[in-house]
Motif scaffolding. Sequence first.
Motif, short mmCIF file in Angstrom:
data_model
loop_
_atom_site.label_atom_id
_atom_site.label_comp_id
_atom_site.label_asym_id
_atom_site.label_seq_id
_atom_site.Cartn_x
_atom_site.Cartn_y
_atom_site.Cartn_z
N SER A 156 0.82 -1.21 0.00
CA SER A 156 0.00 0.00 0.00
C SER A 156 0.86 1.26 0.00
CB SER A 156 -0.93 0.01 1.22
OG SER A 156 -1.68 1.19 1.29
N LEU A 157 1.89 1.28 0.84
CA LEU A 157 2.75 2.46 0.92
C LEU A 157 3.54 2.68 -0.36
CD1 LEU A 157 4.09 2.16 4.58
CD2 LEU A 157 2.49 3.87 3.70
N ILE A 158 4.07 1.60 -0.92
CA ILE A 158 4.87 1.73 -2.14
C ILE A 158 3.98 2.11 -3.33
CG2 ILE A 158 6.30 0.46 -3.81
CD1 ILE A 158 7.34 -1.20 -1.43
N SER A 159 2.80 1.50 -3.41
CA SER A 159 1.92 1.74 -4.56
C SER A 159 1.42 3.18 -4.61
CB SER A 159 0.73 0.79 -4.53
OG SER A 159 -0.10 1.04 -3.41
N GLN A 160 1.38 3.85 -3.46
CA GLN A 160 0.92 5.23 -3.42
C GLN A 160 1.99 6.23 -3.84
OE1 GLN A 160 -0.67 6.03 0.51
NE2 GLN A 160 -1.75 4.09 0.56
N ARG A 161 3.21 5.73 -4.12
CA ARG A 161 4.33 6.61 -4.42
C ARG A 161 5.02 6.25 -5.73
NH1 ARG A 161 3.46 6.06 0.88
NH2 ARG A 161 4.05 7.70 2.35
N PRO A 162 4.32 6.33 -6.85
CA PRO A 162 4.98 6.07 -8.15
C PRO A 162 5.95 7.19 -8.51
CG PRO A 162 2.75 6.87 -8.50
CD PRO A 162 2.90 6.67 -7.01
N ASN A 163 7.04 6.80 -9.17
CA ASN A 163 8.03 7.79 -9.62
C ASN A 163 8.56 8.67 -8.50
OD1 ASN A 163 8.57 7.31 -12.34
ND2 ASN A 163 6.71 8.38 -13.01
N GLN A 164 8.78 8.05 -7.34
CA GLN A 164 9.33 8.78 -6.21
C GLN A 164 10.51 8.01 -5.62
OE1 GLN A 164 6.54 10.18 -3.23
NE2 GLN A 164 4.87 10.25 -4.71
N THR A 165 11.40 8.72 -4.96
CA THR A 165 12.50 8.07 -4.26
C THR A 165 12.05 7.73 -2.85
OG1 THR A 165 14.17 9.26 -5.55
CG2 THR A 165 14.87 8.29 -3.45
N LEU A 166 12.06 6.45 -2.53
CA LEU A 166 11.57 5.97 -1.24
C LEU A 166 12.73 5.55 -0.34
CD1 LEU A 166 8.79 3.57 -2.59
CD2 LEU A 166 8.60 6.01 -2.12
N LYS A 167 12.57 5.81 0.93
CA LYS A 167 13.52 5.29 1.91
C LYS A 167 12.94 3.97 2.44
CE LYS A 167 15.57 6.23 6.43
NZ LYS A 167 15.58 7.15 7.62
N VAL A 168 13.64 2.88 2.14
CA VAL A 168 13.16 1.56 2.54
C VAL A 168 14.13 0.99 3.58
CG1 VAL A 168 12.58 -0.78 1.79
CG2 VAL A 168 12.14 1.16 0.27
N GLU A 169 13.61 0.76 4.79
CA GLU A 169 14.42 0.21 5.87
C GLU A 169 14.21 -1.30 5.95
OE1 GLU A 169 14.94 0.64 10.73
OE2 GLU A 169 13.93 2.22 9.59
N VAL A 181 15.29 4.01 -2.82
CA VAL A 181 14.84 3.27 -3.99
C VAL A 181 13.93 4.16 -4.83
CG1 VAL A 181 13.75 1.15 -4.82
CG2 VAL A 181 14.87 1.18 -2.58
N LYS A 182 14.25 4.27 -6.13
CA LYS A 182 13.41 5.06 -7.04
C LYS A 182 12.33 4.15 -7.62
CE LYS A 182 12.56 8.79 -9.61
NZ LYS A 182 11.53 8.33 -10.53
N SER A 183 11.08 4.42 -7.25
CA SER A 183 9.98 3.56 -7.70
C SER A 183 9.65 3.80 -9.17
CB SER A 183 8.73 3.81 -6.84
OG SER A 183 8.25 5.13 -7.05
N LEU A 184 9.07 2.77 -9.79
CA LEU A 184 8.59 2.84 -11.15
C LEU A 184 7.07 2.89 -11.14
CD1 LEU A 184 10.90 0.16 -12.82
CD2 LEU A 184 11.25 2.64 -12.71
N ASP A 188 0.01 -1.25 -15.88
CA ASP A 188 -1.39 -1.69 -15.83
C ASP A 188 -2.19 -0.94 -14.77
OD1 ASP A 188 -1.00 -3.62 -17.86
OD2 ASP A 188 -0.15 -5.00 -16.39
N THR A 189 -1.61 -0.83 -13.56
CA THR A 189 -2.35 -0.23 -12.45
C THR A 189 -2.01 1.23 -12.20
OG1 THR A 189 -0.69 -0.88 -10.81
CG2 THR A 189 -2.40 -2.50 -11.33
N LYS A 190 -0.90 1.69 -12.83
CA LYS A 190 -0.42 3.08 -12.63
C LYS A 190 0.01 3.34 -11.19
CE LYS A 190 -1.63 3.64 -16.88
NZ LYS A 190 -0.58 3.53 -17.93
N ARG A 191 0.33 2.27 -10.48
CA ARG A 191 0.76 2.43 -9.09
C ARG A 191 2.25 2.17 -8.98
NH1 ARG A 191 -3.87 2.50 -5.90
NH2 ARG A 191 -2.82 1.85 -4.01
N GLY A 192 2.82 2.58 -7.85
CA GLY A 192 4.26 2.45 -7.66
C GLY A 192 4.71 1.03 -7.41
N ILE A 193 5.87 0.66 -7.98
CA ILE A 193 6.47 -0.66 -7.76
C ILE A 193 7.98 -0.48 -7.65
CG2 ILE A 193 4.67 -2.02 -8.88
CD1 ILE A 193 6.41 -2.05 -11.40
N ILE A 194 8.64 -1.39 -6.91
CA ILE A 194 10.10 -1.31 -6.79
C ILE A 194 10.76 -2.65 -7.13
CG2 ILE A 194 10.01 0.55 -5.10
CD1 ILE A 194 10.69 -1.52 -2.94
N GLY A 195 9.96 -3.68 -7.46
CA GLY A 195 10.54 -4.95 -7.89
C GLY A 195 10.86 -5.92 -6.78
#
Length: 333
Positions: A156-169, A181-184, A188-195
């Motif tokens: 949920s947190l990652i999907s809400q942040r497409p095309n953003q740099t995330l701090k993942v602990e 991590v820079k999300s893509l 299909d869903t237009k939501r953020g993913i980091i793989g």
Amino acid sequence: MYTLIVSIIVFGALIFFHELGHFVTAKLCGIKVNEFSLGFGPGVFSVKKGETLYSVRVLPLGGYVRMEGENEKTQDPRAFSNKSVPARMAVIIAGPMMNLVLAVILIAVIGFFAGVATTKVTVIPGSPADISGIEDGDVILAVDDRKVGSWDETVSLISQRPNQTLKVEVLRDGRKMAFNVKSLVDPDTKRGIIGIKSVIIRYSPLQSLMSGIQKTLWISSMIFTSIPQLVGGKGVADLVGPLGIVHLVGEAARVGIFNVLYLTAFISINLGLINLLPIPALDGSRLIFLVVEFLRGKPVDPEKEGLIHFIGFALLMILMGFVLYRDFVRLYM
């Protein structure tokens, strides 16, 4: 016909668990229960055991536990009205709580057989997570400094942040580490993913139970945040009634049993939480009257309380009719 049968089972389970909570708690509090009914209207089947009539009625849209002295004055020491306020509050709140318990059980069953998605991950080669330094076996602890306790929260947190740099602990070999991590954007869903993918654990009773509790709490928090929007008029178009639920159950049944169980859990959580709202004729309203009685040292006039509940019930029936009509138009016209 298959959809109808599955829908009756789903409605029956929701009603049974809700009323079972009221019934069992009433018995434990020493309250005389005159009838335990599934459904409204004319009776289809009934049997009397001891002092309680157990019945199934023709309309599977609700049910009730009829207790001695619930809506009238009586001298019977086992009457609902003659029990202490805490005892009566326990009886009222037990119904909605059992809906939450049902949700935990159903989600736990799904997790046991289908597997529980954990926050331990595997990393897709060449993905943003891989490039940033996250490795297979890392356990996600937080995203942008927000702690996560489940895979659903992580997604949920990652999907809400497409095309953003995330701090993942993450936790790796007992050490906490943080990665940018820079999300893509998922095409299909237009939501953020980091793989990243979750490591699935199957056939673990404890892990499944924990998943059931976590997901029930997570869904409950989502529902709570949506209630103010609903009261404000937003999201009213998404309301569905019995016809809409039957349609959803049919769609879920075509996919598989786990989808039906998850949908039932989701509806059960909704039913439990909505019943706790201070709306006349619902359990939440009755709790409010008991709180008032506790504070003032005497009960509210039963006739006045009954009138308020009657008006609330009438308004709920009008709303139900409106939602039924809209479901019919949306599905069959």
